[in-house]
Design a protein around this motif. Structure first.
Motif, PDB file in Angstrom:
ATOM      1  N   ARG A  17    -134.611  25.620  96.488  1.00 51.17           N
ATOM      2  CA  ARG A  17    -135.265  25.660  97.803  1.00 51.17           C
ATOM      3  C   ARG A  17    -135.737  24.296  98.295  1.00 51.17           C
ATOM      4  N   SER A  18    -135.386  23.239  97.595  1.00 52.12           N
ATOM      5  CA  SER A  18    -135.794  21.907  98.058  1.00 52.12           C
ATOM      6  C   SER A  18    -134.864  20.837  97.515  1.00 52.12           C
ATOM      7  N   PHE A  19    -134.782  19.742  98.263  1.00 60.72           N
ATOM      8  CA  PHE A  19    -133.940  18.627  97.849  1.00 60.72           C
ATOM      9  C   PHE A  19    -134.432  17.347  98.512  1.00 60.72           C
ATOM     10  N   TYR A  20    -134.049  16.218  97.943  1.00 56.94           N
ATOM     11  CA  TYR A  20    -134.324  14.911  98.535  1.00 56.94           C
ATOM     12  C   TYR A  20    -133.110  14.518  99.361  1.00 56.94           C
ATOM     13  N   PHE A  21    -133.337  14.151 100.616  1.00 58.15           N
ATOM     14  CA  PHE A  21    -132.263  13.797 101.541  1.00 58.15           C
ATOM     15  C   PHE A  21    -132.370  12.332 101.905  1.00 58.15           C
ATOM     16  N   SER A  22    -131.275  11.626 101.892  1.00 58.93           N
ATOM     17  CA  SER A  22    -131.235  10.258 102.417  1.00 58.93           C
ATOM     18  C   SER A  22    -129.833   9.979 102.930  1.00 58.93           C
ATOM     19  N   ASN A  23    -129.750   9.094 103.904  1.00 61.31           N
ATOM     20  CA  ASN A  23    -128.447   8.658 104.406  1.00 61.31           C
ATOM     21  C   ASN A  23    -128.557   7.201 104.854  1.00 61.31           C
ATOM     22  N   THR A  24    -127.528   6.711 105.528  1.00 61.93           N
ATOM     23  CA  THR A  24    -127.509   5.295 105.902  1.00 61.93           C
ATOM     24  C   THR A  24    -128.632   4.934 106.878  1.00 61.93           C
ATOM     25  N   ALA A  25    -129.196   5.910 107.572  1.00 65.58           N
ATOM     26  CA  ALA A  25    -130.222   5.627 108.577  1.00 65.58           C
ATOM     27  C   ALA A  25    -131.625   6.061 108.174  1.00 65.58           C
ATOM     28  N   SER A  26    -131.789   6.706 107.013  1.00 70.98           N
ATOM     29  CA  SER A  26    -133.124   7.210 106.663  1.00 70.98           C
ATOM     30  C   SER A  26    -133.451   6.976 105.198  1.00 70.98           C
ATOM     31  N   LYS A  27    -134.749   6.963 104.924  1.00 74.97           N
ATOM     32  CA  LYS A  27    -135.227   6.851 103.548  1.00 74.97           C
ATOM     33  C   LYS A  27    -135.155   8.204 102.872  1.00 74.97           C
ATOM     34  N   LYS A  28    -135.334   8.196 101.580  1.00 74.73           N
ATOM     35  CA  LYS A  28    -135.329   9.440 100.801  1.00 74.73           C
ATOM     36  C   LYS A  28    -136.523  10.310 101.213  1.00 74.73           C
ATOM     37  N   THR A  29    -136.245  11.552 101.601  1.00 78.02           N
ATOM     38  CA  THR A  29    -137.280  12.483 102.069  1.00 78.02           C
ATOM     39  C   THR A  29    -137.137  13.819 101.358  1.00 78.02           C
ATOM     40  N   LEU A  30    -138.241  14.348 100.865  1.00 80.52           N
ATOM     41  CA  LEU A  30    -138.220  15.669 100.235  1.00 80.52           C
ATOM     42  C   LEU A  30    -138.184  16.730 101.321  1.00 80.52           C
ATOM     43  N   MET A  31    -137.156  17.575 101.281  1.00 76.77           N
ATOM     44  CA  MET A  31    -136.973  18.634 102.272  1.00 76.77           C
ATOM     45  C   MET A  31    -137.271  19.980 101.612  1.00 76.77           C
ATOM     46  N   GLN A  32    -138.006  20.836 102.314  1.00 79.46           N
ATOM     47  CA  GLN A  32    -138.327  22.169 101.791  1.00 79.46           C
ATOM     48  C   GLN A  32    -137.707  23.240 102.681  1.00 79.46           C
TER      49      GLN A  32
END
Length: 123
Positions: free
Chosen positions: A105-120
């Motif tokens: 139910r959660s993951f850390y998301f990051s891409n070329t335009a954003s920092k690592k963010t915990l998503m719930q």
């Protein structure tokens, strides 16, 4: 009559469980649905939402066509073609997305335009 009532009662107990069940995405080992940053919660601005579908990922009004998925330990690197609503694939932007799965139910998301963010998970 008693058998019919018992059968209906038993079916009624099964249905709420079916309503709460949620499928896991075939792209990532997380539940399908909407995710928002853990800090802002599910009441965050709509632009912050990421949608994980069965075979795709999206953000706000942008569809993300998954071109490839590579597993790197507990992380997944996705090559994505972002396509804005109303546009076609030729107008899409390629992006590399890294997702580090925390649990279903959660993951850390990051891409070329954003920092690592915990998503719930929100839905």
């Amino acid at each position: 009559m008693r058998n019919i009532a018992s059968t209906l009662f038993a079916l009624g107990l099964l249905l709420p469980g079916a309503a709460w069940s949620q499928t896991t995405s075939s792209v990532l080992p997380v539940l399908t649905g909407a995710y928002a940053p853990a800090k802002g919660g599910c009441d965050a601005a709509a632009a912050a939402f990421i949608y994980v579908e069965d075979n795709a990922i999206g953000a706000n009004k942008t569809a993300g066509k998954v071109l490839s998925v590579k597993r790197d330990g507990g992380s997944y690197v996705l090559e994505i073609l972002w396509i804005e609503a109303g546009s076609d694939e030729s107008d899409g932007d390629r992006d590399t997305v890294r997702i580090e799965v925390k649990d279903d139910r959660s993951f850390y998301f990051s891409n070329t335009a954003s920092k690592k963010t915990l998503m719930q998970w929100c839905s």
